[in-house]
Design an enzyme around this catalytic site. Structure first.
Site, PDB file in Angstrom:
ATOM      1  N   GLU A 188       0.813  -1.211   0.000  1.00  0.00           N
ATOM      2  CA  GLU A 188       0.000   0.000   0.000  1.00  0.00           C
ATOM      3  C   GLU A 188       0.858   1.278   0.000  1.00  0.00           C
ATOM      4  O   GLU A 188       0.824   2.080   0.930  1.00  0.00           O
ATOM      5  CB  GLU A 188      -0.944   0.018   1.207  1.00  0.00           C
ATOM      6  N   GLU A 236      -6.506  -7.922  -0.614  1.00  0.00           N
ATOM      7  CA  GLU A 236      -7.003  -7.830   0.757  1.00  0.00           C
ATOM      8  C   GLU A 236      -8.492  -7.510   0.760  1.00  0.00           C
ATOM      9  O   GLU A 236      -8.968  -6.691  -0.027  1.00  0.00           O
ATOM     10  CB  GLU A 236      -6.289  -6.724   1.546  1.00  0.00           C
TER      11      GLU A 236
END
Length: 661
Positions: free
Chosen positions: A158, A311
């Site tokens: 991320e 995710e």
């Protein structure tokens, strides 16, 4: 490695839907690992991501390496036929790096350091950070690049850091010198004649730090571009290291955050073998499924085919004000929605819910309730269903007739401090237009405004404040070649330097839409509406004058804009100068789509139902809590149950069918 020889998601899936998630076994004693493997096998888990936040475990002190625990884990996964997505641990440096090299810590606009103790505490521009990140990546790749458990490399995690510090300032200047060449060119692009901002020496140029009043919007725009590029440099450096040490075709990825403002994901996707995303809709949001659909459509379009859901949450997250669990069946529904929209991997953060740390209340596939808990039991059911449909699904892809145009640079340019209305939020406008199409059961791709659009019957532009000349020419060619274009307000206002176009909208676009003159923009307050002879407009209105043969399809009614166009049509080009209320926008876009020849996958679907084609398969999903019967012409077999479906099918609460003719 040439683009045509690069590995892809198929090299990792090998005909299966990848199912699993982030596994953080370093948080648990080793006896738990074998229990985890038993539960993974029972749940049909075939993929785990290791090492995302393991830098301090792998390198407890500078230059030391502790790989023994990871050796045992890699072997354990291989022995149990569970593939490993191995991460470089560089998103969360160990405390010793910040202590010994404080220049690796990012600084905010006020010059304050972001300290260790959380995560993502690294400066993308720090030479020391890049050196240490490369070293641990080099050793990790050299050790495991040929391990038989390895199925994919996952770089960092991320990417989302900003840095206004001195080292970032020096790199920003070099980036600007490469882009502009001379200070004269920089001063012209930034419009520094305004407010006496002209630069006479490169050393005077800084990131847009805290200022007394409004910052230079072109400087801020370039800083956002620079930040995306610096983070991409970090990714590419580590990607190239792991590629060099990997003899077999192992793809490389990093995970995007959904509709994240900080990365130009179109450009990033070109550098990835697999495009992956993290997705966390709010289970209490009645439009959570639409948010998921938007992110999935965008990710599939960036991937130009199958993609990876890296995710999601099996239950609650831990970062909302109130963190609600997922009701029974919702995790299955949203996971299969991702598969319908092109995902060949359905994964979670994380496998086992943590007992300590900042995310101990973020759910896991195995919750604190353990094996008997509802969360794990639902995960186990889903794993079996995904295994059952894998051979029918993986690798398939369906093109759509409608493209929504989206561009990060336009988003950045249009969000500056001195804009006409802070009520106008680009992401919200984009979401609203996508939602209208989704609720009309119209399937969409996303595209960059400079992409080839000729395959689409309808191109939709919710809002693109800044457009390059190439993008404008692309839209003109598309319409002149027979395509239908519908465009929202505040589009084509500025060029790539955030310089307002002549006449307040590019003259070529005004001619395309049949706008003689754009006299004034009339933004609306939060509770204010603009009445028309067809609907209520919200958020925005414009004082525009129609030209030539352009047809006023909907006119403002009353007020300052009485009789002026709210919706203007010029041949196959439509311009919408306000934001119609949701139902009206849905009806408007559905009508334009029908005229262009773009139709829903299934006709007559009730609200809360969604129909998506992937290859030859038809997914029908019920996003409601009540049973619904839907007409499905022909005879099909439901791959989830094996049942034969003739003419109609009933879906229960959060029900899904996957139909093969």
């Amino acid at each position: 490695m040439s683009a045509d020889k690069r590995p892809g998601l198929a090299d990792a899936t090998r005909g299966r839907i990848l199912f699993g998630g982030d596994y953080n076994p370093e948080q648990w004693p080793e006896e738990t690992w074998h229990e985890d493997v038993r539960l993974m096998r029972d749940a049909g888990v075939n993929s785990v991501t290791l090492g995302v936040f393991s830098w301090a475990k792998l390198e407890p002190r500078p230059g030391e390496r502790e790989f023994g625990w990871l050796d045992r884990l890699m072997d354990l996964m291989y022995e149990n036929s569970i593939g490993v997505v191995l991460a470089t641990p560089t998103s969360s440096p160990p405390p010793w790096l910040g202590r010994l090299h404080p220049e690796t810590l990012p600084r905010d606009e006020d010059g304050r350091s972001e300290w260790w103790g959380g995560r993502q505490h690294f400066s993308h521009s720090s030479a020391a950070y890049r050196r240490y990140a490369a070293a641990i990546t080099e050793d990790l790749a050299a050790r495991y690049g040929g391990h038989p458990a390895l199925t994919m490399w996952h770089i960092n995690n991320e990417y989302c850091t900003y840095d206004w510090g001195d080292e970032a300032a020096a790199r920003f200047r070099r980036w600007l010198q490469t882009k502009y060449g001379t200070l004269d060119a920089l001063n012209s692009a930034w419009g520094t004649a305004f407010w006496s901002q002209g630069y006479g020496d490169w050393e005077e140029v800084l990131p847009p730090r805290h200022a007394h009043y409004l910052k230079n919007p072109a400087q801020v725009l370039d800083f956002k571009r620079f930040t995306s590029d610096m983070l991409l440099e970090c990714y590419v450096a580590e990607r190239d290291i792991v590629r060099r040490h990997t003899p077999s075709p192992i793809p490389v990825t990093t995970n995007f955050m959904p509709l994240w403002v900080g990365q130009d994901a179109w450009r990033w996707a070109e550098e990835e073998d697999v495009v992956s995303v993290d997705l966390y809709p709010d289970p209490r949001d009645p439009l959570g499924a639409q948010h998921g659909a938007l992110v999935q459509d965008m990710t599939r379009s960036q991937a130009r085919g199958p993609w990876m859901l890296m995710e999601q949450a099996a239950g609650p997250v831990n970062w909302r004000g109130v963190n609600h669990p997922k009701p029974r069946g919702l995790n299955r529904l949203w996971s299969l929605q991702a598969v319908a929209r092109g995902a060949d991997a359905v994964c979670y953060f994380q496998w086992r819910q943590s007992r300590q740390g900042a995310e101990k209340f973020h759910s896991g596939m195995v919750s604190h309730a353990g094996e008997e808990g509802r969360t794990y039991q639902e995960v186990k059911q889903l794993g079996a269903e995904l295994a059952g449909i894998s051979g029918e699904v993986t690798g398939s892809h369906t093109s759509n007739d409608i493209a929504i145009l989206h561009d990060w640079h336009s988003w950045w340019a249009g969000s500056h401090e001195g804009r006409l209305s802070t009520q106008v939020d680009y992401a919200e406008v984009l979401t609203t237009w996508h939602r209208a199409l989704w609720q009309a059961h119209l399937a969409t791709d996303f595209a960059h405004p400079e992409h080839d659009l000729t395959a689409y019957k309808l191109v939709v532009v919710p809002q693109l404040y800044a457009l390059t000349d190439a993008a404008i020419d692309n839209l003109l060619v598309y319409v002149r070649s027979g395509g239908t274009l519908v465009c929202g307000f505040l589009t084509g206002i500025a060029d790539e330097d955030d310089r307002v176009r002549p006449g307040g909208m590019d003259p070529r676009l005004r001619e395309l839409f049949g706008i003689r003159t754009l006299h004034e923009w009339w933004p609306l307050d939060a509770e204010e509406t603009a009445e028309t002879d067809g609907f209520c407009g919200t958020l925005w209105s414009e004082e525009i004058e129609a030209a030539g043969d352009a047809s006023v399809e909907v006119a403002y009614k009353g007020g300052e804009l009485d009789g002026l166009p709210a919706v203007l049509r010029n041949g196959r080009a439509w311009y919408v100068s306000t934001l119609p209320e949701p139902h009206a926008l849905r009806v408007l876009l559905a009508g334009i789509a029908a005229d262009a020849g773009a139709r829903p996958v299934l006709d007559g679907l009730p609200d809360r139902l969604e129909a998506v084609r992937r290859g030859d398969l038809l997914f029908v999903l019920n996003h409601g809590r009540e049973s619904v019967t839907v007409q499905v012409p022909g005879t099909h077999r439901d791959l989830l149950t094996g049942a034969t479906v003739r003419a109609e099918v009933t879906l229960g609460r959060y029900g899904v069918v996957v139909l093969r003719p």
